[in-house]
Design a protein around this motif. Structure first.
Motif, PDB file in Angstrom:
ATOM      1  N   LYS A 139       3.958-101.266  96.165  1.00  0.00           N
ATOM      2  CA  LYS A 139       2.924-100.710  95.284  1.00  0.00           C
ATOM      3  C   LYS A 139       1.541-100.994  95.829  1.00  0.00           C
ATOM      4  O   LYS A 139       0.661-100.126  95.819  1.00  0.00           O
ATOM      5  CB  LYS A 139       3.072-101.295  93.877  1.00  0.00           C
ATOM      6  N   LEU A 140       1.339-102.213  96.313  1.00  0.00           N
ATOM      7  CA  LEU A 140       0.042-102.604  96.859  1.00  0.00           C
ATOM      8  C   LEU A 140      -0.294-101.776  98.095  1.00  0.00           C
ATOM      9  O   LEU A 140      -1.391-101.215  98.204  1.00  0.00           O
ATOM     10  CB  LEU A 140       0.069-104.094  97.208  1.00  0.00           C
ATOM     11  N   ALA A 141       0.640-101.701  99.030  1.00  0.00           N
ATOM     12  CA  ALA A 141       0.403-100.951 100.266  1.00  0.00           C
ATOM     13  C   ALA A 141       0.240 -99.467  99.994  1.00  0.00           C
ATOM     14  O   ALA A 141      -0.651 -98.809 100.559  1.00  0.00           O
ATOM     15  CB  ALA A 141       1.563-101.180 101.233  1.00  0.00           C
ATOM     16  N   PHE A 142       1.080 -98.937  99.128  1.00  0.00           N
ATOM     17  CA  PHE A 142       1.051 -97.503  98.841  1.00  0.00           C
ATOM     18  C   PHE A 142      -0.277 -97.092  98.217  1.00  0.00           C
ATOM     19  O   PHE A 142      -0.887 -96.092  98.624  1.00  0.00           O
ATOM     20  CB  PHE A 142       2.195 -97.132  97.905  1.00  0.00           C
ATOM     21  N   LEU A 143      -0.753 -97.865  97.237  1.00  0.00           N
ATOM     22  CA  LEU A 143      -1.990 -97.486  96.568  1.00  0.00           C
ATOM     23  C   LEU A 143      -3.181 -97.548  97.522  1.00  0.00           C
ATOM     24  O   LEU A 143      -4.029 -96.643  97.541  1.00  0.00           O
ATOM     25  CB  LEU A 143      -2.251 -98.368  95.350  1.00  0.00           C
TER      26      LEU A 143
END
Length: 205
Positions: free
Chosen positions: A59-63
């Motif tokens: 989630k962190l990387a994707f956002l």
């Protein structure tokens, strides 16, 4: 080897704050990471239903990637020749702990497939690649600390050998309550020279 590649944009996520190219674009006082990242996702109107099934690292990387790539005006319906080079210290430890707990909490060995699928740090690269149709080189490195020199050398090598047109690279770390993402895009054009000094400066922004 050509040392005059350039950083076109960069994104930082840490301390309940999202910044793009050095300017704060989102802030939330909620100290819980999952609540913070969920609220940020909704704030940026990110359209990717699978986001809610991802582990915390993804989630962190994707956002961070989504914010940066949308700012670059990438067309999702076309293939994009962009390599991905990520790194961190904790690998997928946050999800590994959840995976271990899912085993210990069962009488028989039957871990949760929904958790197990994220027990490699490079899975987050796959999530980004699917949305933006990125089919170039990708790597995920583990270091004791942020390693600007390695990111510089590896990225410049990919560009110099024409293996890709652009490189999305940086640091995506998540371990318990600690999290930080720093991603930047490198190509032949831009206002910021791609060198170690500038990488460290942007990382510490």
């Amino acid at each position: 080897m050509n040392s005059q590649y350039h950083i076109t944009s960069f994104c930082n996520i840490k301390n309940n704050t999202v910044s793009l190219n050095g300017s704060v674009i989102y802030n939330d006082e909620n100290n819980d990471f999952l609540e913070f990242i969920k609220a940020a996702y909704k704030s940026f109107e990110t359209d990717y239903a699978k986001f809610f099934k991802m582990d915390a690292l993804s989630k962190l990387a994707f956002l961070a990637a989504d914010i940066l790539l949308k700012n670059e005006g990438l067309k999702q319906e076309e293939e994009n020749n962009i390599a991905i080079v990520f790194s961190n210290k904790a690998s997928s430890i946050d999800t590994d702990r959840k995976h271990q707990n899912s085993i210990q909490n069962k009488e028989d060995y039957f871990p949760s497939p929904a958790i197990f699928v994220y027990t490699l740090p490079n899975i987050c690269i796959g999530e980004i690649s699917i949305k933006y149709k990125l089919f170039s080189e990708n790597s995920f490195f583990i270091f004791d600390a942020f390693n600007a020199q390695h990111l510089l050398d590896y990225t410049n090598s990919l560009l110099a050998t024409n293996k890709t047109e652009k490189v999305l690279c940086g640091w995506v770390e998540l371990d318990g309550d600690h999290y930080e993402a720093f991603l930047y895009l490198v190509t032949n054009e831009g206002s910021i020279t791609h060198n170690k000094q500038n990488i460290l400066k942007l990382y510490n922004t």
